[in-house]
Design an enzyme around this catalytic site. Sequence first.
Site, PDB file in Angstrom:
ATOM      1  CE1 TYR A 182      -3.370  -2.645   0.034  1.00  0.00           C
ATOM      2  CE2 TYR A 182      -3.846  -2.143   2.325  1.00  0.00           C
ATOM      3  CZ  TYR A 182      -4.117  -2.858   1.170  1.00  0.00           C
ATOM      4  OH  TYR A 182      -5.139  -3.778   1.157  1.00  0.00           O
ATOM      5  CE  LYS A 233       1.317 -17.938  -2.249  1.00  0.00           C
ATOM      6  NZ  LYS A 233       0.630 -19.236  -2.046  1.00  0.00           N
ATOM      7  CG  ASP A 265      -2.274 -20.028  -0.482  1.00  0.00           C
ATOM      8  OD1 ASP A 265      -1.544 -19.983   0.524  1.00  0.00           O
ATOM      9  OD2 ASP A 265      -1.921 -20.584  -1.537  1.00  0.00           O
ATOM     10  CG  ASP A 289      -7.354  -4.269   3.900  1.00  0.00           C
ATOM     11  OD1 ASP A 289      -8.405  -4.244   4.572  1.00  0.00           O
ATOM     12  OD2 ASP A 289      -7.165  -3.536   2.914  1.00  0.00           O
ATOM     13  CG  ASP A 293     -12.410  -6.576   5.682  1.00  0.00           C
ATOM     14  OD1 ASP A 293     -12.254  -6.051   6.798  1.00  0.00           O
ATOM     15  OD2 ASP A 293     -12.473  -5.922   4.625  1.00  0.00           O
TER      16      ASP A 293
END
Length: 383
Positions: A182, A233, A265, A289, A293
């Site tokens: 970001y 990852k 994942d 993020d 959620d």
Amino acid sequence: MSSALNLNARSLNATFNFKSVAKQSPRSARIRFASPAAATPKRYNITLLPGDGIGPEVISVAKIVLKLAGSLEGIEFSFQEMPMGGAALDLTGIPLPEETLSAAQKADAVLLGAIGGYKWDKNEKHLKPETGLLQLREGLKVFANLRPATVLPQLVDTSTLKKDVAEGVDLMVVRELTGGIYFGKPRGFGTNEKGEEIGFNTEVYATYEIDRIALVAFEIARKRRGQLCSVDKANVLCASMLWRKRVTTIASDYPDVELSHMYVDNAAMQLVRYPKQFDTIVTNNIFGDILSDEASMITGSIGMLPSASLGESGPGLFEPIHGSAPDIAGQNKANPLATILSAAMLLKYGLGEANAAKRIENAVLDTLNKGFRTGDIYSPGNV
């Protein structure tokens, strides 16, 4: 539901204190968890950023609850409302006016409602409400985002997961907030060798950024159930390879915390398959993020989950993790609980007022026990 919470003084009459999360080691990093408040007259300056959509509605309820909880604990609040996001764009032409950032930096804590909406979706990036939120986090120098996800017994039937899967879930996502893709550079637009338009971002982390968020996560895990899962990852991304290396190194200072690693994942799958396996999760900005959620829906509604963003010094930023929900704004349908619980986190983590925070948490539970619900968590037999 908001009226029940506003008037529920009996419940408010009816934790969790950190002095520092950093160990004193050569690679330690500090984060500002407020110490328990002293037994003297207490006055705090709170900057309120109602924002857009349902933001002003939920902030107005949280303000009332804060004032009531404070009055029962001898706490006085001075509130200053400032524009941010789309509201600030309409007023000033930019998503985070300098006056708003200055007020936030000078406050004892900052409570944010929600930002964004369809009206500004087509704006250029620097004129999007979300850009103001990134600028606010950067301006406050908050790097550690705490997002608890707890399935309350009163709401277990509202989860989209089977009851035996959702029941008893109590996890904390610790998200790195100011680094990664970001914020990484270079980023932007260009053309490739074929003349095609491209967009690009950079996932980059420095050692100190990983170390300081890892230290926060280990300290939180130590105070919970002693289990920390680092999500990355590392089988593909170089930034994740460094992430795993640094987290593993710091684990040597925490022999009482059980560290595990999981690819993002797989973590996304495990959160819906068997979420009770998680205690504390630490991960980078973009993975946190998304996963936080996802975790919110285990609880039954994104409208239930608060968050705290903290730095090494200065005020913390407290906000619900839900969006601005412009489709229901102004209709008295918004669930205020995430913002109310964010106010409780503000008291607990930002000001060290654990007793006042507990009053709010108890009031929320009492309200739910009495059957009050908003549409997102409604089930037959409730109000």
